[in-house]
Motif scaffolding. Structure first.
Motif, PDB file in Angstrom:
ATOM      1  N   ILE A   1      -6.767  11.361   2.762  1.00 41.66           N
ATOM      2  CA  ILE A   1      -6.821  10.539   1.556  1.00 41.66           C
ATOM      3  C   ILE A   1      -7.856  11.140   0.616  1.00 41.66           C
ATOM      4  O   ILE A   1      -9.031  11.281   0.968  1.00 41.66           O
ATOM      5  CB  ILE A   1      -7.178   9.079   1.899  1.00 41.66           C
ATOM      6  CG1 ILE A   1      -6.048   8.432   2.704  1.00 41.66           C
ATOM      7  CG2 ILE A   1      -7.447   8.286   0.626  1.00 41.66           C
ATOM      8  CD1 ILE A   1      -6.329   7.003   3.119  1.00 41.66           C
TER       9      ILE A   1
ATOM     10  N   SER B   1      -8.450   6.797  -4.036  1.00 40.31           N
ATOM     11  CA  SER B   1      -7.773   5.510  -3.869  1.00 40.31           C
ATOM     12  C   SER B   1      -7.918   4.687  -5.139  1.00 40.31           C
ATOM     13  O   SER B   1      -8.948   4.744  -5.817  1.00 40.31           O
ATOM     14  CB  SER B   1      -8.367   4.727  -2.692  1.00 40.31           C
ATOM     15  OG  SER B   1      -8.183   5.430  -1.490  1.00 40.31           O
TER      16      SER B   1
ATOM     17  N   HIS C   1      -3.037   5.236  -2.413  1.00 43.71           N
ATOM     18  CA  HIS C   1      -3.930   6.327  -2.048  1.00 43.71           C
ATOM     19  C   HIS C   1      -3.235   7.647  -2.372  1.00 43.71           C
ATOM     20  O   HIS C   1      -2.045   7.816  -2.089  1.00 43.71           O
ATOM     21  CB  HIS C   1      -4.245   6.301  -0.549  1.00 43.71           C
ATOM     22  CG  HIS C   1      -4.784   5.006  -0.052  1.00 43.71           C
ATOM     23  ND1 HIS C   1      -6.093   4.626  -0.224  1.00 43.71           N
ATOM     24  CD2 HIS C   1      -4.182   3.985   0.619  1.00 43.71           C
ATOM     25  CE1 HIS C   1      -6.291   3.434   0.326  1.00 43.71           C
ATOM     26  NE2 HIS C   1      -5.142   3.030   0.845  1.00 43.71           N
TER      27      HIS C   1
ATOM     28  N   THR D   1       0.865  -1.170   0.000  1.00 45.30           N
ATOM     29  CA  THR D   1       0.000   0.000   0.000  1.00 45.30           C
ATOM     30  C   THR D   1       0.907   1.226   0.000  1.00 45.30           C
ATOM     31  O   THR D   1       1.871   1.287   0.763  1.00 45.30           O
ATOM     32  CB  THR D   1      -0.906   0.032   1.253  1.00 45.30           C
ATOM     33  OG1 THR D   1      -1.764  -1.111   1.225  1.00 45.30           O
ATOM     34  CG2 THR D   1      -1.741   1.289   1.284  1.00 45.30           C
TER      35      THR D   1
ATOM     36  N   THR E   1      -6.939  -1.177   2.178  1.00 48.08           N
ATOM     37  CA  THR E   1      -7.962  -0.458   1.440  1.00 48.08           C
ATOM     38  C   THR E   1      -8.620   0.583   2.340  1.00 48.08           C
ATOM     39  O   THR E   1      -8.421   0.606   3.565  1.00 48.08           O
ATOM     40  CB  THR E   1      -9.026  -1.427   0.919  1.00 48.08           C
ATOM     41  OG1 THR E   1      -9.686  -2.024   2.046  1.00 48.08           O
ATOM     42  CG2 THR E   1      -8.402  -2.524   0.068  1.00 48.08           C
ATOM     43  N   VAL E   2      -9.446   1.427   1.743  1.00 48.36           N
ATOM     44  CA  VAL E   2     -10.192   2.426   2.507  1.00 48.36           C
ATOM     45  C   VAL E   2     -11.115   1.736   3.510  1.00 48.36           C
ATOM     46  O   VAL E   2     -11.202   2.144   4.675  1.00 48.36           O
ATOM     47  CB  VAL E   2     -10.997   3.338   1.553  1.00 48.36           C
ATOM     48  CG1 VAL E   2     -12.014   4.166   2.337  1.00 48.36           C
ATOM     49  CG2 VAL E   2     -10.070   4.250   0.774  1.00 48.36           C
TER      50      VAL E   2
END
Length: 203
Positions: free
Chosen positions: A177, A180, A190, A89, A130-131
């Motif tokens: 953020i 993404s 992101h 990430t 991930t978000v």
């Protein structure tokens, strides 16, 4: 009058029929196997980019990340990515973030290869975040503040401000953020709206 075939001819015809059936079965089997083998060859093709280099290639195509990808290239870390697998990430500052708060001003040692490489590692986390994952971790954490370590070994904290996920570095700088992008095979990156810093240990 009923004509009877000689026994030897009957045996020959029967053997031929069995041979034809075997050939049909073999053809069916090969039809099932070949596409799988072709797919395997395609996946193992040496021309297919490895996950890490693919991620960087994707980021270079993003018009919002030209400054970040240039900094990444200048850091020398790109060589570590070549030929190696691994899902990461990456929290990448946008061009507007670099324009607003120049990296050189925030880190006087940014001209050195080591400090620039450490700065890039601070934006990277091994594994896929991930978000949705970050939101879940924030809500499950104490004080709604999720703490995690980057590839540099330094900490970042994620929290929610309204609907936005906000990252805070060890110096107290914050970055939200903005967008993404995720690929199920290669990881996620992101775009954030500020330049973060790892602090003294990352210089």
């Amino acid at each position: 009058m009923i004509y009877k075939l000689p026994k030897i001819l009957i045996i020959f015809l029967f053997a031929g029929l069995i041979s034809c059936q075997n050939n049909e079965n073999k053809s069916d089997s090969e039809t099932d196997i070949l596409p799988a083998e072709e797919k395997k060859d395609e996946l193992n093709s040496p021309d297919r980019p490895m996950p890490r280099s693919y991620m960087l290639a994707r980021m270079r195509e993003d018009d919002e990340l030209t400054a970040f990808t240039e900094e990444f290239e200048r850091s020398g870390l790109e060589e570590e990515f070549k030929g190696k697998e691994g899902i990461y990430t990456i929290f990448a500052p946008s061009n507007a973030a670099y324009d607003r708060i120049p990296a050189r001003q925030m880190n006087p040692d940014n001209d050195s290869l080591r400090s620039n490489a450490n700065l890039m590692r601070y934006y990277m986390v091994e594994g896929e975040m991930t978000v949705d994952y970050l939101r879940e971790r924030i809500r499950a954490s104490e004080n709604d503040r999720y703490e995690f370590r980057t590839a540099l070994g330094e900490k970042l904290w994620a929290s929610l401000e309204g609907d936005k996920i906000v990252l805070t570095d060890v110096l107290g700088n914050k970055a939200s953020i903005v967008t993404s992008n995720m690929d199920e095979y290669y990881g996620v990156y992101h775009i954030i709206d500020n330049v973060l810093q790892p602090g003294e240990n990352g210089e």
